[in-house]
Design a protein around this motif. Structure first.
Motif, mmCIF file in Angstrom:
data_model
loop_
_atom_site.group_PDB
_atom_site.id
_atom_site.type_symbol
_atom_site.label_atom_id
_atom_site.label_comp_id
_atom_site.label_asym_id
_atom_site.label_seq_id
_atom_site.Cartn_x
_atom_site.Cartn_y
_atom_site.Cartn_z
ATOM 1 N N THR A 292 0.639 -1.121 -0.135
ATOM 2 C CA THR A 292 0.084 -0.106 -0.008
ATOM 3 C C THR A 292 0.995 1.127 0.151
ATOM 4 O OG1 THR A 292 -1.639 -1.021 1.078
ATOM 5 C CG2 THR A 292 -1.844 1.209 1.259
ATOM 6 N N ARG A 293 0.549 2.356 -0.649
ATOM 7 C CA ARG A 293 1.166 3.589 -0.826
ATOM 8 C C ARG A 293 0.152 4.758 -0.539
ATOM 9 N NH1 ARG A 293 3.479 3.664 -6.535
ATOM 10 N NH2 ARG A 293 1.975 2.382 -7.209
ATOM 11 N N SER A 294 0.662 5.820 -0.520
ATOM 12 C CA SER A 294 0.168 7.098 -0.443
ATOM 13 C C SER A 294 -0.536 7.558 0.697
ATOM 14 C CB SER A 294 -1.060 7.251 -1.422
ATOM 15 O OG SER A 294 -1.608 8.416 -1.804
ATOM 16 N N VAL A 295 -2.028 7.853 0.978
ATOM 17 C CA VAL A 295 -2.209 8.370 2.122
ATOM 18 C C VAL A 295 -2.853 7.366 3.200
ATOM 19 C CG1 VAL A 295 -4.319 10.104 3.019
ATOM 20 C CG2 VAL A 295 -3.095 10.522 0.692
ATOM 21 N N ASN A 296 -3.057 6.375 2.851
ATOM 22 C CA ASN A 296 -3.580 5.344 3.580
ATOM 23 C C ASN A 296 -2.773 5.130 4.904
ATOM 24 O OD1 ASN A 296 -4.051 2.236 4.802
ATOM 25 N ND2 ASN A 296 -5.852 2.764 3.222
ATOM 26 N N PRO A 297 -3.294 5.094 5.905
ATOM 27 C CA PRO A 297 -2.487 5.176 7.154
ATOM 28 C C PRO A 297 -1.455 3.492 7.470
ATOM 29 C CG PRO A 297 -4.504 5.463 7.890
ATOM 30 C CD PRO A 297 -4.633 5.196 6.349
ATOM 31 N N ALA A 298 -1.770 2.713 6.624
ATOM 32 C CA ALA A 298 -0.846 1.486 6.715
ATOM 33 C C ALA A 298 0.000 1.463 5.472
ATOM 34 C CB ALA A 298 -2.212 0.134 6.261
ATOM 35 N N ALA A 299 0.113 2.542 4.674
ATOM 36 C CA ALA A 299 1.193 2.562 3.681
ATOM 37 C C ALA A 299 2.483 2.012 3.925
ATOM 38 C CB ALA A 299 1.253 3.909 3.171
ATOM 39 N N SER B 42 -10.166 10.106 -9.298
ATOM 40 C CA SER B 42 -11.221 9.531 -8.606
ATOM 41 C C SER B 42 -11.398 10.146 -7.233
ATOM 42 C CB SER B 42 -11.097 8.102 -8.433
ATOM 43 O OG SER B 42 -9.783 7.845 -7.985
ATOM 44 N N ARG B 43 -10.239 10.492 -6.550
ATOM 45 C CA ARG B 43 -10.413 11.154 -5.346
ATOM 46 C C ARG B 43 -11.007 12.513 -5.474
ATOM 47 N NH1 ARG B 43 -10.361 6.838 -3.389
ATOM 48 N NH2 ARG B 43 -9.236 5.908 -1.525
ATOM 49 N N GLY B 44 -10.712 13.238 -6.397
ATOM 50 C CA GLY B 44 -11.473 14.551 -6.912
ATOM 51 C C GLY B 44 -12.776 14.508 -6.856
ATOM 52 N N LEU B 45 -13.527 13.187 -7.241
ATOM 53 C CA LEU B 45 -14.822 13.206 -7.586
ATOM 54 C C LEU B 45 -15.436 13.228 -6.240
ATOM 55 C CD1 LEU B 45 -14.994 10.302 -10.269
ATOM 56 C CD2 LEU B 45 -15.535 12.577 -10.432
ATOM 57 N N ALA B 46 -14.806 12.850 -5.050
ATOM 58 C CA ALA B 46 -15.202 12.961 -3.862
ATOM 59 C C ALA B 46 -14.812 14.315 -2.865
ATOM 60 C CB ALA B 46 -15.072 11.571 -2.919
ATOM 61 N N GLY B 47 -14.197 15.129 -3.652
ATOM 62 C CA GLY B 47 -13.808 16.277 -3.325
ATOM 63 C C GLY B 47 -12.444 16.268 -2.409
ATOM 64 N N PHE B 48 -11.641 15.176 -2.590
ATOM 65 C CA PHE B 48 -10.571 15.085 -1.792
ATOM 66 C C PHE B 48 -9.263 15.437 -2.881
ATOM 67 C CE2 PHE B 48 -6.727 12.922 -0.604
ATOM 68 C CZ PHE B 48 -6.511 13.097 0.790
ATOM 69 N N GLU B 49 -8.326 16.389 -2.344
ATOM 70 C CA GLU B 49 -7.231 16.577 -3.260
ATOM 71 C C GLU B 49 -5.934 16.042 -2.591
ATOM 72 O OE1 GLU B 49 -7.033 20.844 -3.820
ATOM 73 O OE2 GLU B 49 -9.155 21.081 -4.725
ATOM 74 N N PHE B 50 -5.056 15.561 -3.491
ATOM 75 C CA PHE B 50 -4.086 15.141 -3.158
ATOM 76 C C PHE B 50 -3.080 16.289 -3.377
ATOM 77 C CE2 PHE B 50 -5.082 10.703 -5.098
ATOM 78 C CZ PHE B 50 -4.891 10.068 -3.818
ATOM 79 N N THR B 51 -1.918 16.106 -2.445
ATOM 80 C CA THR B 51 -0.781 17.116 -2.617
ATOM 81 C C THR B 51 0.092 16.940 -3.976
ATOM 82 O OG1 THR B 51 0.920 15.889 -1.621
ATOM 83 C CG2 THR B 51 -0.389 17.257 -0.197
ATOM 84 N N ALA B 52 0.941 17.800 -4.431
ATOM 85 C CA ALA B 52 1.680 17.543 -5.707
ATOM 86 C C ALA B 52 2.445 16.508 -5.342
ATOM 87 C CB ALA B 52 2.397 18.756 -5.938
ATOM 88 N N ASP B 53 3.107 16.151 -4.248
ATOM 89 C CA ASP B 53 3.950 14.858 -4.065
ATOM 90 C C ASP B 53 3.022 13.608 -4.087
ATOM 91 O OD1 ASP B 53 6.180 16.360 -3.738
ATOM 92 O OD2 ASP B 53 6.297 16.430 -1.331
ATOM 93 N N GLU B 54 1.858 13.799 -3.327
ATOM 94 C CA GLU B 54 1.131 12.419 -3.664
ATOM 95 C C GLU B 54 0.314 12.255 -5.010
ATOM 96 O OE1 GLU B 54 -0.827 13.172 0.994
ATOM 97 O OE2 GLU B 54 -1.986 13.961 -1.078
ATOM 98 N N THR B 55 0.277 13.231 -5.714
ATOM 99 C CA THR B 55 -0.282 13.051 -7.193
ATOM 100 C C THR B 55 0.946 12.299 -7.876
ATOM 101 O OG1 THR B 55 -1.543 14.909 -7.088
ATOM 102 C CG2 THR B 55 -0.953 14.422 -9.116
ATOM 103 N N ALA B 56 2.082 12.840 -7.580
ATOM 104 C CA ALA B 56 3.288 12.303 -8.521
ATOM 105 C C ALA B 56 3.319 10.700 -8.468
ATOM 106 C CB ALA B 56 4.732 12.920 -8.096
ATOM 107 N N GLN B 57 2.917 10.227 -7.252
ATOM 108 C CA GLN B 57 3.027 8.865 -6.841
ATOM 109 C C GLN B 57 2.224 8.039 -7.815
ATOM 110 O OE1 GLN B 57 2.935 7.325 -2.785
ATOM 111 N NE2 GLN B 57 2.851 9.300 -1.975
ATOM 112 N N PHE B 58 1.263 8.454 -8.403
ATOM 113 C CA PHE B 58 0.097 7.776 -9.230
ATOM 114 C C PHE B 58 -0.171 8.708 -10.473
ATOM 115 C CE2 PHE B 58 -0.498 6.676 -4.890
ATOM 116 C CZ PHE B 58 -0.250 5.288 -4.807
#
Length: 284
Positions: free
Chosen positions: A68-75, A169-185
């Motif tokens: 698991t990567r990104s924002v999930n707490p178990a990354a 897809s996260r944006g559809l629910a109103g969530f925004e990644f940071t630039a660093d998070e976006t770069a991961q995917f």
């Protein structure tokens, strides 16, 4: 006891009893289990109290696990944690916390990991703590959706390629990644129509991560992807969780979505392992 398969809908989804997945399975046991998985796409196993070690061991029968990567707490682990409980303290996470905002997109129809270069084969979700009310998970068959299409549409879709985008897809629910998070995917592309090599049945790889059909006009692309989801939702099953339940689903042949619960009053902890499709004929 011999494993028993009880269909829950005419098209897909079955309850499995008579097998203990908390213990190692021999080759014959898993072969029967895998055949049921290929046939029914979603398997419900009540009363299987997995811990982290036994969940990993069972999941590895299907193939290599994703990390698991990104924002999930178990990354950084094999688990994707779906919970309102702080991973370190066990305290309830405030409703306005960014970790809870991140999970809102789970309520959109989606298939796990289609936003990755190698999409997943399946997911294994175990119920460790469940709310007294709410928090069901709904499943819908994208294999049944494909079967509804007329021949002309099938011929067109059989060669279609779809761009999948996690930030979208996260944006559809109103969530925004940071630039660093976006770069991961960064966005990835996958064939829309999938073929199960074990039985030849076709399905479509759709859901919230599916942003557009490559080469199609934007309006036409969106209409087709939305229509396919509507078709899938006509073939659905809703699972009301009990502690110790385990559900395994084929991410190539089904979509799923979470449903709301009171995350302030109730505690919920679901542990998901996700198996890569890189060793499967499904992989495109």
């Amino acid at each position: 006891m011999a494993m028993t398969v009880t269909p829950l809908t005419p098209d897909f989804c079955a309850r499995i009893t008579g097998i203990n997945i908390t213990l190692p399975l021999n080759d014959a046991e898993f072969a029967g289990f895998r055949a049921a998985f290929d046939r029914w796409s979603v398997l419900i196993l009540p009363g299987q109290p997995l811990d982290d070690a036994s969940q990993i061991a069972f999941s590895e029968n299907f193939g290599p696990l994703e990390s698991t990567r990104s924002v999930n707490p178990a990354a950084g682990t094999p688990f994707a944690r779906q919970s309102n409980l702080d991973i370190k303290t066990g305290a309830v996470i405030p409703a306005d916390d960014r970790r809870m905002a991140y999970q809102k997109a789970n309520m959109l129809w989606h298939s796990d990991s289609t936003f990755k270069a190698v999409p997943s084969l399946c997911s294994v979700l175990s119920a460790r703590q469940v709310p007294a009310v709410g928090g069901a998970t709904k499943f819908a068959s994208t294999r049944a959706a494909y079967a509804e299409l007329d021949e002309a549409v099938c011929l067109r879709l059989d060669t279609a390629v779809v761009e999948h985008d996690f930030s979208y897809s996260r944006g559809l629910a109103g969530f925004e990644f940071t630039a660093d998070e976006t770069a991961q995917f960064p966005p990835v592309r996958h064939r829309l129509v999938r073929v199960n090599a074990n039985n030849g049945r076709k399905s479509v790889l759709i859901g919230a991560h599916a942003k557009s059909i490559v080469g199609w006009k934007a309006e036409e692309s969106r209409a087709m992807l939305d229509d396919l989801l509507v078709c899938a939702a006509r073939h659905s099953y809703s699972h009301d969780w009990r502690q110790g339940d385990v559900v395994i689903w084929d991410n190539q042949a089904a979509v799923h979505r979470a449903t709301p619960y009171d995350s302030v009053r109730h505690r919920r902890l679901m542990q998901r392992t996700t198996i890569s499709s890189r060793n499967e004929a499904y992989a495109q």
